[in-house]
Design a protein around this motif. Sequence first.
Motif, PDB file in Angstrom:
ATOM      1  N   ASN A 194     -35.255   9.659 -25.659  1.00 32.20           N
ATOM      2  CA  ASN A 194     -34.131  10.237 -25.197  1.00 32.20           C
ATOM      3  C   ASN A 194     -34.167  11.097 -24.308  1.00 32.20           C
ATOM      4  N   LEU A 195     -36.052  11.330 -24.682  1.00 29.28           N
ATOM      5  CA  LEU A 195     -36.466  12.071 -23.412  1.00 29.28           C
ATOM      6  C   LEU A 195     -36.348  11.626 -22.136  1.00 29.28           C
ATOM      7  N   LEU A 196     -35.902  12.420 -21.489  1.00 30.50           N
ATOM      8  CA  LEU A 196     -35.329  11.905 -20.154  1.00 30.50           C
ATOM      9  C   LEU A 196     -36.652  12.570 -19.095  1.00 30.50           C
TER      10      LEU A 196
ATOM     11  N   PHE B 250     -42.422  11.949 -21.061  1.00 34.63           N
ATOM     12  CA  PHE B 250     -41.669  11.203 -20.693  1.00 34.63           C
ATOM     13  C   PHE B 250     -41.246  10.528 -22.352  1.00 34.63           C
ATOM     14  N   SER B 251     -40.055   9.950 -22.865  1.00 36.11           N
ATOM     15  CA  SER B 251     -40.316   9.400 -24.638  1.00 36.11           C
ATOM     16  C   SER B 251     -38.866   8.893 -24.563  1.00 36.11           C
TER      17      SER B 251
END
Lengths: 327, 342
Positions: B122-124, B117-118
């Motif tokens: 914007n990594l969901l 995740f990040s």
Amino acid sequence: MAETLLFNALREAVDEEMGRDETVFVLGEDVGHYGGSYKVTKGLYEKYGPLRVLDTPIAENSFTGMAVGAAMTGLRPIVEGMNMGFLLLAFNQIANNAGMLPYTSGGNYHIPMVIRGPGGVGRQLGAEHSQRLEAYFQAVPGLKIVACSTPYNAKGLLKSAIRDKNPVLFFEHVLLYNLKEDLPSDEYLVPLDKADVVRSGKDVTILTYSRMRHHVLQAVKGIEAQGFDPEVIDLISLKPIDYDTIGASIRKTHRVIIVEECMRTGGIAAEIIASINDRFFDELDAPVMRLSSQDIPTPYNGRLESLTIVQPKQIVEAVEKMMMAQV
Amino acid sequence: MVQERTLPTFQAISAKLDKQEGLRLYEDMVLGRYFEDKCAEMYYRGKMFGFVHLYNGQEAVSTGVIKSMRSDDYVCSTYRDHVHALSAGVSANAVMAELFGKETGCSKGRGGSMHMFSKEHNLLGGFAFIGEGIPVALGAAFQSRYRRDALGDTSADQVTAAFFGDGTTNNGQFFECLNMAVLWKLPILFVVENNKWAIGMAHERASSQTEIYRKASVFGMPGYEVDGMDVLAVREVAQAAVARARAGEGPTLIECLTYRFRGHSLADPDELRSQAEKDEWQARDPLVRLEAYLIEQNLADDAELKAIKKRLEAHIEDAVKFAESSPEPSPDELHRYIFAED
């Protein structure tokens, strides 16, 4: 003060919070044009439009997951479960996504969402519509679980739930929507994590929640007639449990009876009894007693159904038994 | 081995690609490939644990799609997520450290291989169950539309890409979300990485209609079939889909025909796929293909590409060192992150 029905108290809460914060929106089956199966969102579609009161197809796991994604990206969704039982279809989204993802992501994301709707045993609705999912969901880390029981707390709790930064499972009871109460005309909030001492007493602590609060209050007359003075506590928060309030009561009464509508096995009371033993064992003068629903799918037949859930008379008898057992 | 589908033809010569863009794509693909090779090595050396699913062979999909998006767009991945995270801009250090279970990992060592995740990128996620990422991605796309149309924020034109495999397209969430995406004209790309195998279940044994892109049509959504071993072909389709989504014209389904060069996970004995099939796809290695194209088009020479490879090799060695030397999460913080912090 205005006399308000419980479903309207909930509607006022949603309306006020939508007016206050434009990231708040409602989604679910028949929440828009139809106004909600119990009319909690009546008139809001007309007021806020189709995106903020979003009628969804019948796709519980996907629209619940969609709410999780919307919450991760900055909106505050309120998912209405037309009946909370339907949300078993979204168990993965509620448990793995809403509940666990904030932790799994190492705090990258938080998920401010409310999942609300009618639960509990109604009047001959059959097994699938008579669920008490609070017991199933209580083990999921990261969820808060709340059960409202009066128009006053319904409104104040729902407003707090909508403002909370975490996923809140918000249980209404299918038989309480038409309760009436005078509500303050000024805005108020009710905290999510505080139990409500409904009646102070010195002989025995009765812990309960949701509709069983009203069964217990009916029983209080009988208990008083027996000459006992019970303390009645509405748990309000089923996760986390307010052990401060419970502990203070136990130090006073030294006896506990838990009255719940969920089934006995793996129920809310099972968890509370274990925790009371951990925390307050030395304070107890008697083993904690629990009155729960039978471990069966709720039968359709009215007589069998009433035998499935706890009745006020049983509560009176339980208090009597516990008080008589003392030396 | 079943008859391979005929890959759709794409005239690479038509791609508008300058040197800078060509090398940007190349670097991203090499980074993905080398990163995964290093993961295999570290897994076998006992440095990372659990289920580790590598992306080798599929790089053209991650690079072709994500490099056609903006940095403020959203990416939603599966359990095979390391390379999507890298393409989305998460550093090799943060992904490697996550795999090592360290506090400096992008999920602070709480997630692991399948839960990258990040928020910054914007990594969901990072979703381990089949299909569960699709509704989450749909929610991000809904959020963009909500901001634009309910809140009147004209800058809210972010696009979301949801990645998933062929196996997922038999799951209800796939169909439910296709329906809702069209219903509400959401800015989303459904990117199917059809690598022919759902662990040991061959696609044609699981799907009555094997041509997944056709499933878009019943929802009134455009569906494209693309050679997933050709980054320029993927890029062209992705760019059109992103532009469409950004313009408010709705979702697109993209079926990328691709192949994983390794087993399902590093724990998979990979006994069911024939050598002939593996050889056929290995010959289409997307990295080799882009290299040949860059040289053929005089966009780069051999020495330049070698220098990039050398640099990225060193970059990944650094990531390993960073991961190894990073602290473990503190036992005092075992319960942190269960609830949001103020």
